[in-house]
Design a protein around this motif. Structure first.
Motif, PDB file in Angstrom:
ATOM      1  N   PRO A  50       0.661  -1.158   0.009  1.00  0.00           N
ATOM      2  CA  PRO A  50      -0.039  -0.129  -0.118  1.00  0.00           C
ATOM      3  C   PRO A  50       0.960   1.198   0.135  1.00  0.00           C
ATOM      4  O   PRO A  50       0.325   2.236  -0.707  1.00  0.00           O
ATOM      5  CB  PRO A  50      -0.584   0.063   1.305  1.00  0.00           C
ATOM      6  N   MET A  51       2.081   1.369   0.514  1.00  0.00           N
ATOM      7  CA  MET A  51       2.694   2.366   0.664  1.00  0.00           C
ATOM      8  C   MET A  51       3.175   2.615  -0.905  1.00  0.00           C
ATOM      9  O   MET A  51       3.395   3.724  -1.237  1.00  0.00           O
ATOM     10  CB  MET A  51       4.166   2.279   1.519  1.00  0.00           C
ATOM     11  N   ARG A  52       3.741   1.482  -1.461  1.00  0.00           N
ATOM     12  CA  ARG A  52       4.153   1.662  -2.982  1.00  0.00           C
ATOM     13  C   ARG A  52       2.873   2.303  -3.745  1.00  0.00           C
ATOM     14  O   ARG A  52       3.339   3.229  -4.642  1.00  0.00           O
ATOM     15  CB  ARG A  52       4.776   0.413  -3.528  1.00  0.00           C
ATOM     16  N   ALA A  53       1.944   1.815  -3.360  1.00  0.00           N
ATOM     17  CA  ALA A  53       0.735   2.064  -4.219  1.00  0.00           C
ATOM     18  C   ALA A  53       0.558   3.809  -3.981  1.00  0.00           C
ATOM     19  O   ALA A  53       0.183   4.521  -4.799  1.00  0.00           O
ATOM     20  CB  ALA A  53      -0.593   1.441  -4.194  1.00  0.00           C
ATOM     21  N   ALA A  54       0.560   4.154  -2.823  1.00  0.00           N
ATOM     22  CA  ALA A  54       0.466   5.464  -2.458  1.00  0.00           C
ATOM     23  C   ALA A  54       1.373   6.286  -3.098  1.00  0.00           C
ATOM     24  O   ALA A  54       1.040   7.573  -3.860  1.00  0.00           O
ATOM     25  CB  ALA A  54       0.388   5.703  -1.033  1.00  0.00           C
TER      26      ALA A  54
END
Length: 306
Positions: free
Chosen positions: A165-169
Motif C-alpha cells: 500500500p505504501m508503494r501504491a500511494a
C-alpha cells in the motif's frame, strides 16, 4: 441494550472496512446484548465510552458483585482473539487485566471483559517529559518472551504487508516517492538484521496507557506481534505530533526523543530511528489514502525531519 455506536467508531470502521463495516455495526446492539447476558457471567451496563476508540466499542459495566469492569467488542478483523491471547499472557503485568481468562474468555461477539481503568485519564494528561518517563516504564514491562505456539505475526510479516500500500500511494502521488523509498529501504535493512523476538504491544503510545487502581498506569488496546523492541517504541516517538509540528524546535525535539528513549530502554538508536521513519511514512500514507488529509500531512512532515 439500545444505543448508538459512537460517531468516531462508525467513521473509522467505514474508512477501514468499507461497506462491510455497516453489517457489523448493524449487528452491534445484538452482539452487546449477547455478551452482557452470558449465563453465569452476566454484567449490568452503565454507559458507552464516548468518543471511544477507532476499532471497538467499549461499554462500562458492573459484574453481579458490583465490581466495575469494561466490556470491549470489536469486529473479527480487528483481531480481538489476538488481543485476548496477549492480555492473557501478560496477566495484568503492565497491561489491563483480562477478567475472564482461559476458556471462559471466549465471550460471544469477540468480546473481552476487562478491568475498569480511568478511561478519561491517559498519559497525554501529563507534561511531555513525565509522560515519556511513565510510558517507558510501562512498555518495558510488556516486553516478555511470547508464549509457546503463539498466534502472533512478526514485525517482518506485518511490515511486509504494509509495504505494498505504501508503494501504491507513492505511485498515485509522486511527491510521496522520496519518503516512501527511504522508508522501505530502512525496513529492508532493519529486517535483514533483526535478532530479538519479544511480545510487543504493536500500537504503543501515550493514549494507550490509562490510569489504574492496582497500578498507576496500564496499557490497553494492543495490536500484538513479535519482534524487536525498537519497533514498539517507534510510534511513541511521534506522540503529540501536532505540538511538535507547531513548535519551532520540533525537529530537534523529535531527534532528542529518539536518543532519550533508546538510551533509557537500551535499544539501538539507529534501529529506533529507522523504525520511526518507516512507521511514520506508513501511517501518513495510510491516512492520506483514507481521506484523513491533515493527519497524513502532519505525519509525513514529521517523517521528513528524520
Amino acid at each position: 441494550m439500545g444505543f448508538e455506536p459512537p460517531e468516531r467508531l462508525v467513521r473509522a470502521l467505514g474508512e477501514t472496512y468499507g461497506e462491510a463495516a455497516g453489517g457489523w455495526l448493524g449487528r452491534l446492539p445484538a452482539l452487546a446484548d449477547e455478551a452482557l447476558s452470558v449465563p453465569g457471567h452476566e454484567v449490568l451496563p452503565e454507559r458507552v465510552v464516548a468518543p471511544g476508540g477507532r476499532s471497538s466499542l467499549v461499554l462500562l459495566v458492573h459484574r453481579p458483585d458490583g465490581t466495575p469492569a469494561a466490556l470491549k467488542i470489536a469486529p473479527p478483523a480487528a483481531g480481538p482473539a489476538l488481543e485476548r491471547a496477549a492480555l492473557a499472557h501478560w496477566n495484568g503485568w503492565g497491561a489491563v487485566e483480562l477478567l475472564l481468562p482461559g476458556d471462559r474468555a471466549a465471550l460471544p461477539g469477540d468480546a473481552l471483559l476487562l478491568e475498569r481503568l480511568g478511561h478519561e485519564v491517559s498519559l497525554r494528561s501529563l507534561p511531555e517529559a513525565k509522560a515519556l518517563l511513565e510510558a517507558a516504564g510501562t512498555v518495558r514491562r510488556l516486553w516478555v518472551g511470547p508464549p509457546p505456539g503463539h498466534p502472533f505475526e512478526t514485525v517482518v510479516e506485518r511490515t511486509g504487508r504494509q509495504a505494498e500500500p505504501m508503494r501504491a500511494a507513492a505511485a498515485r502521488d509522486e511527491a510521496l516517492a522520496p519518503l516512501v523509498t527511504a522508508a522501505l529501504a530502512a525496513r529492508e535493512e532493519l529486517v535483514a538484521q533483526e535478532t530479538e523476538s519479544f511480545l510487543l504491544h504493536g500500537n504503543f503510545r501515550q493514549s494507550k496507557v490509562l490510569s489504574g487502581g492496582r497500578a498507576p498506569w496500564l496499557a490497553v488496546g494492543p495490536e500484538p506481534l513479535t519482534g524487536e523492541r525498537a519497533y514498539d517504541l517507534a510510534r511513541l516517538v511521534r506522540d503529540r505530533v501536532e505540538d511538535l509540528i507547531a513548535s519551532p524546535g520540533g525537529a530537534v525535539t523529535a531527534r532528542r526523543r529518539i536518543r532519550k528513549l533508546a538510551d533509557s530502554l537500551e535499544v539501538d538508536q539507529a534501529r529506533l530511528h529507522g523504525w520511526t521513519l518507516f512507521r511514520a511514512v506508513e501511517s501518513g500514507t495510510r491516512a492520506l489514502t483514507a481521506g484523513r488529509r491533515r493527519e497524513g500531512e502532519l505525519t509525513l512532515e514529521f517523517a521528513g525531519w528524520l
